[in-house]
Write a protein that holds these residues in place. Sequence first.
Motif, PDB file in Angstrom:
ATOM      1  N   GLY A  29      -0.389 -17.547  16.535  1.00 48.62           N
ATOM      2  CA  GLY A  29      -0.929 -17.421  17.893  1.00 48.62           C
ATOM      3  C   GLY A  29      -0.407 -18.534  18.794  1.00 48.62           C
ATOM      4  N   THR A  30      -0.808 -18.479  20.072  1.00 49.20           N
ATOM      5  CA  THR A  30      -0.384 -19.482  21.054  1.00 49.20           C
ATOM      6  C   THR A  30      -0.764 -20.882  20.568  1.00 49.20           C
ATOM      7  OG1 THR A  30      -0.719 -17.911  22.840  1.00 49.20           O
ATOM      8  CG2 THR A  30      -0.643 -20.241  23.454  1.00 49.20           C
ATOM      9  N   GLY A  31       0.223 -21.802  20.589  1.00 46.70           N
ATOM     10  CA  GLY A  31      -0.052 -23.181  20.173  1.00 46.70           C
ATOM     11  C   GLY A  31       0.089 -23.387  18.680  1.00 46.70           C
ATOM     12  N   SER A  70      -0.267 -15.016  33.143  1.00 49.33           N
ATOM     13  CA  SER A  70      -1.607 -15.613  33.015  1.00 49.33           C
ATOM     14  C   SER A  70      -2.200 -15.011  31.747  1.00 49.33           C
ATOM     15  CB  SER A  70      -2.471 -15.293  34.241  1.00 49.33           C
ATOM     16  OG  SER A  70      -2.591 -13.904  34.372  1.00 49.33           O
ATOM     17  N   GLU A  71      -3.426 -15.404  31.410  1.00 51.21           N
ATOM     18  CA  GLU A  71      -3.993 -14.906  30.145  1.00 51.21           C
ATOM     19  C   GLU A  71      -4.075 -13.373  30.176  1.00 51.21           C
ATOM     20  OE1 GLU A  71      -6.708 -17.272  27.714  1.00 51.21           O
ATOM     21  OE2 GLU A  71      -8.133 -15.664  28.140  1.00 51.21           O
ATOM     22  N   GLY A  72      -3.430 -12.751  29.235  1.00 47.90           N
ATOM     23  CA  GLY A  72      -3.467 -11.291  29.140  1.00 47.90           C
ATOM     24  C   GLY A  72      -2.521 -10.578  30.099  1.00 47.90           C
ATOM     25  N   VAL A  73      -1.776 -11.322  30.926  1.00 49.36           N
ATOM     26  CA  VAL A  73      -0.803 -10.695  31.842  1.00 49.36           C
ATOM     27  C   VAL A  73       0.584 -11.174  31.419  1.00 49.36           C
ATOM     28  CG1 VAL A  73      -0.081 -10.341  34.224  1.00 49.36           C
ATOM     29  CG2 VAL A  73      -2.513 -10.729  33.685  1.00 49.36           C
ATOM     30  N   PRO A 133      -5.219  -7.951  18.529  1.00 44.97           N
ATOM     31  CA  PRO A 133      -4.093  -7.598  19.393  1.00 44.97           C
ATOM     32  C   PRO A 133      -4.557  -7.022  20.725  1.00 44.97           C
ATOM     33  CG  PRO A 133      -4.546  -5.800  17.917  1.00 44.97           C
ATOM     34  CD  PRO A 133      -5.552  -6.884  17.582  1.00 44.97           C
ATOM     35  N   MET A 134      -3.626  -6.979  21.681  1.00 43.88           N
ATOM     36  CA  MET A 134      -3.834  -6.206  22.893  1.00 43.88           C
ATOM     37  C   MET A 134      -2.560  -5.432  23.218  1.00 43.88           C
ATOM     38  SD  MET A 134      -4.290  -9.406  25.498  1.00 43.88           S
ATOM     39  CE  MET A 134      -4.630  -8.411  26.934  1.00 43.88           C
ATOM     40  N   THR A 135      -2.669  -4.531  24.198  1.00 50.33           N
ATOM     41  CA  THR A 135      -1.529  -3.695  24.561  1.00 50.33           C
ATOM     42  C   THR A 135      -0.433  -4.569  25.165  1.00 50.33           C
ATOM     43  OG1 THR A 135      -3.094  -1.940  25.017  1.00 50.33           O
ATOM     44  CG2 THR A 135      -0.892  -1.659  25.902  1.00 50.33           C
TER      45      THR A 135
END
Length: 206
Positions: A29-31, A70-73, A133-135
Amino acid sequence: MTTTSNLSHIHRFVPGQDRQHPPLLLLHGTGGDENDLIGLGELVAPGRALISPRGKVLENGMPRFFRRLSEGVFDEEDLRRRASDLAGFIAEASEAYGLGAPVALGFSNGANIAAALLLLHPQALAGAVLLRPMTPLRSPPPAELGGKPVLMLSGAADPIVPAANAGALADVLRERGASVRHETLPAGHGLTQADVQQTKIWLAGL
Ligand code: MLT
């Protein structure tokens, strides 16, 4: 077992003794980095070969697998380029280490790049475990996933991934022929014991 940079991504490789089953491609994940998911991989699939690359994008010093606005974009142009690079790394690693196509095990940003790989470079993976996860793509291309097995584990109280977004990803993968099992756990964005147990059981049945 040490971090190496002999291929296109800095990574760790654990040879494992189990060559009957596909290797795991661990995507942090991030980081995180290439060390983060080694312990999880050993726990959920003892003996399997593990390939663990480090994401090449830095967000305020934190490694990721693709840029976000941005978060999720997501920066989808960057995402497409990075997914192509990662598919190239998988091919290099398969050749260098003598492995077949891996099953991805990705968490958060790592799950999102794994979902993008399934949609953009389906031949790169034998299957995937997508944790929170996300799309990844607004308009996913057509793809033929031919029954590829996918486990998605979402968190009912995840503040980052809305339930509808994760559900849409499961639909997109199913429409393209993947064999998707999608469970929503009583959890937030972080992983729990239930994630470990469900992943272990699912991988054992592959
Ligand atoms: C992403 O950027 O991939 C998602 O927002 C998950 C995260 O890394 O926080």
